[in-house]
Write a protein that holds these residues in place. Sequence first.
Motif, PDB file in Angstrom:
ATOM      1  N   GLU A 499       5.970  -2.903  -1.953  1.00 50.88           N
ATOM      2  CA  GLU A 499       5.741  -1.535  -1.512  1.00 50.88           C
ATOM      3  C   GLU A 499       4.811  -1.489  -0.308  1.00 50.88           C
ATOM      4  O   GLU A 499       4.954  -0.658   0.581  1.00 50.88           O
ATOM      5  CB  GLU A 499       5.150  -0.705  -2.665  1.00 50.88           C
ATOM      6  CG  GLU A 499       6.112  -0.477  -3.813  1.00 50.88           C
ATOM      7  CD  GLU A 499       7.296   0.375  -3.392  1.00 50.88           C
ATOM      8  OE1 GLU A 499       7.129   1.214  -2.477  1.00 50.88           O
ATOM      9  OE2 GLU A 499       8.379   0.216  -3.967  1.00 50.88           O
ATOM     10  N   GLU A 500       3.829  -2.410  -0.272  1.00 51.50           N
ATOM     11  CA  GLU A 500       2.868  -2.402   0.823  1.00 51.50           C
ATOM     12  C   GLU A 500       3.515  -2.786   2.155  1.00 51.50           C
ATOM     13  O   GLU A 500       2.984  -2.486   3.219  1.00 51.50           O
ATOM     14  CB  GLU A 500       1.712  -3.367   0.523  1.00 51.50           C
ATOM     15  CG  GLU A 500       0.808  -2.919  -0.615  1.00 51.50           C
ATOM     16  CD  GLU A 500       1.439  -3.179  -1.974  1.00 51.50           C
ATOM     17  OE1 GLU A 500       2.522  -3.804  -2.005  1.00 51.50           O
ATOM     18  OE2 GLU A 500       0.849  -2.768  -2.988  1.00 51.50           O
ATOM     19  N   LYS A 502       6.625  -1.849   3.037  1.00 54.15           N
ATOM     20  CA  LYS A 502       7.635  -0.872   3.420  1.00 54.15           C
ATOM     21  C   LYS A 502       7.027   0.212   4.299  1.00 54.15           C
ATOM     22  O   LYS A 502       5.822   0.470   4.259  1.00 54.15           O
ATOM     23  CB  LYS A 502       8.249  -0.215   2.176  1.00 54.15           C
ATOM     24  CG  LYS A 502       8.977  -1.172   1.249  1.00 54.15           C
ATOM     25  CD  LYS A 502       9.510  -0.422   0.039  1.00 54.15           C
ATOM     26  CE  LYS A 502      10.176  -1.365  -0.950  1.00 54.15           C
ATOM     27  NZ  LYS A 502      10.663  -0.639  -2.146  1.00 54.15           N
ATOM     28  N   SER A 504       6.148   3.935   5.125  1.00 52.01           N
ATOM     29  CA  SER A 504       5.796   5.033   4.242  1.00 52.01           C
ATOM     30  C   SER A 504       6.913   6.065   4.223  1.00 52.01           C
ATOM     31  O   SER A 504       7.466   6.449   5.252  1.00 52.01           O
ATOM     32  CB  SER A 504       4.486   5.683   4.707  1.00 52.01           C
ATOM     33  OG  SER A 504       4.227   6.843   3.954  1.00 52.01           O
TER      34      SER A 504
END
Length: 639
Positions: A499-500, A502, A504
């Motif tokens: 997730e970090e 990707k 936002s």
Amino acid sequence: MLSRLGALLQQAVETREPSVDLLEAFTEHWKGITGYYLEATDESVPARQTDIPWRLKQMLDILVYEEKQRPVGEAGPCLEYLLQHKVLETLGTLGKAEYPPGMRQQVLLFFSRVLGQMQHPLLHYLNVHRPVQKLLQLSGDRLGSGTEKEEVQFAAVLCTKIKQDPTLLAYILEGKSILNGRRAQELLASPIEEGMEHPPPGTTPPAEPSPPRRDSNLITSLVGLCKSQKGRVALKARENLLQLVGLAQEGAAARLVGSSALCQLLTEHLCDLYSAVPPGWHRGDAAGDGVFPGKESLAAFFAWLDYLDELVMGAHPVVADAITEAVEEKFFQGILHPQLLEMSELAVLSATATLTGTLRQIRAPPLLHRLVLFLLGPDRHPETPGDTPHPLRAHLIDRCDHLSDEISLASLRLFEELLRKPHEHVVHSLVLRNLETRGYLQRGPPPPDEDLEEEDPYFTDGFPDAGFRMMKKRLPGPSPSGKGQVSEVVSSFLCLVPEEAKTSSCMEEGGYDTYVHDALGMVQACRASAAPWGWPVAPRPLDACHPEVTFYEGHFLKVLFDRMTRILDQVPGVARHGPGSPPWHSPGVGGGGGGLFWGLQAAPPPPAHAPQLSPPPGGSAAPPPPTALAAHWPPRGRH
């Protein structure tokens, strides 16, 4: 009555034979010019403050008027006088002496106007083209610093005449080589002897030996004027040189290459401009209005490179091949090749960035072909591990996974630019040479049950040993278009990205649809550029492949896949360029990230508290490394 009498008198004057009066007036003006040198006492008086410019203008008007009064092709007595008494040669000598001051400017103007305004062919005469050659040899002299405007005007008139009659090139290029101080090997001299004033206009002069002298000609004059600090002069010179190299006659093109130093002068100036660029310029801020050391030198280098590219595109094939051969020998092999093999990081980065900018600048097919072969070599057979028939190619590919992250990024930008070029050998050498003989769909028995449709679409059980079992079901039927599976495929990929790493979801245009749209545009552009390459439209039959042969994806793909396996283990500092940043920050040369290889530019690893991906029920704990996908990539077809 008086008006009628005046008309009769005017008619009587006009019906008189003008030849005697014109010749007398012509000789009177010429004697006035020569008499100035016998009577003048003050040598500092400029030529424009004497009666010389006025007398030269009167002589020109008499020649033009006389020509209009005579049948086409017939020389009048004033023109005969100019040729027999070597008026132009004498004027050339006076211009060389620069006495009175500014005389050379007046001589250049007179030559340009005579050759430009008179329709009678003059350059075939010995007493015309010989002083023209001597006047061209003065170009670039220290005395000519204030006559660039007149010099380029004179050269423009000559180029126009040569375009109208390419056989004149033999007479204009009779100057000797300025590079080695001797006459060029194929230089042709004039057949006109001293007493022959009227040679046949279409004759070709035979070769004759000449004592070695360090002279120049029209080509050296034009190339020198191309370097002028005056923008209009340089532009006019470049336009005329473009016109000269574009002559359609093959004999004229061969003479232009063999009888002049055109290729050497163009290439040497390119090398000189590159040598003026200071090392380390690639670290400068070239975005926007940023100023960095060497910016002007760099802009001058790429401006000249762009002009060479235009020359090659517009030149006759004989001239284009000669220019590209000289550029390869002097610049690619002589300068860039040693710098690309340097061990110094600064030298490697500067040379790689220059090469990237050069690739982006070049559009002429002959020049691009030479550059591609210089980088990749001519080999087309499948690669084997450890096979390095072209050391420079292997060296550049290895640097894509270099210990220095800066060198790796610069090398990735180089190959990104290379793959964008519309050249078939690039794609074949880097990607297809080991893949074109293989099938890209795994063979196997049909699935034992019908539960495959209920599997997790994002992960496949037993992958890669089980293969793409859902895909095998479609083998008997026609291949799907793939449009309905785009979202599924992208989502499958995003499940593997932390997730970090990707973009936002709160950002505007942060969804994957933007990337899918960009990727579709890239694919369409690639298909359009590959259309002339004759690639097959149908995939290779699977029965013609040999899956038992050990697969080697090729040096380039192996390095990329090896780098992808470590993409999450690299230092966070390398991740300064994300997929949203523009692909290039520097005008003319590479400086940023993004583009084809943005994913290989090291996204930061997830923190220790990041959620871990959980394996699907009954599936493997983690997806296979990217090297396991090599045998299945690319999908069916050549794209």
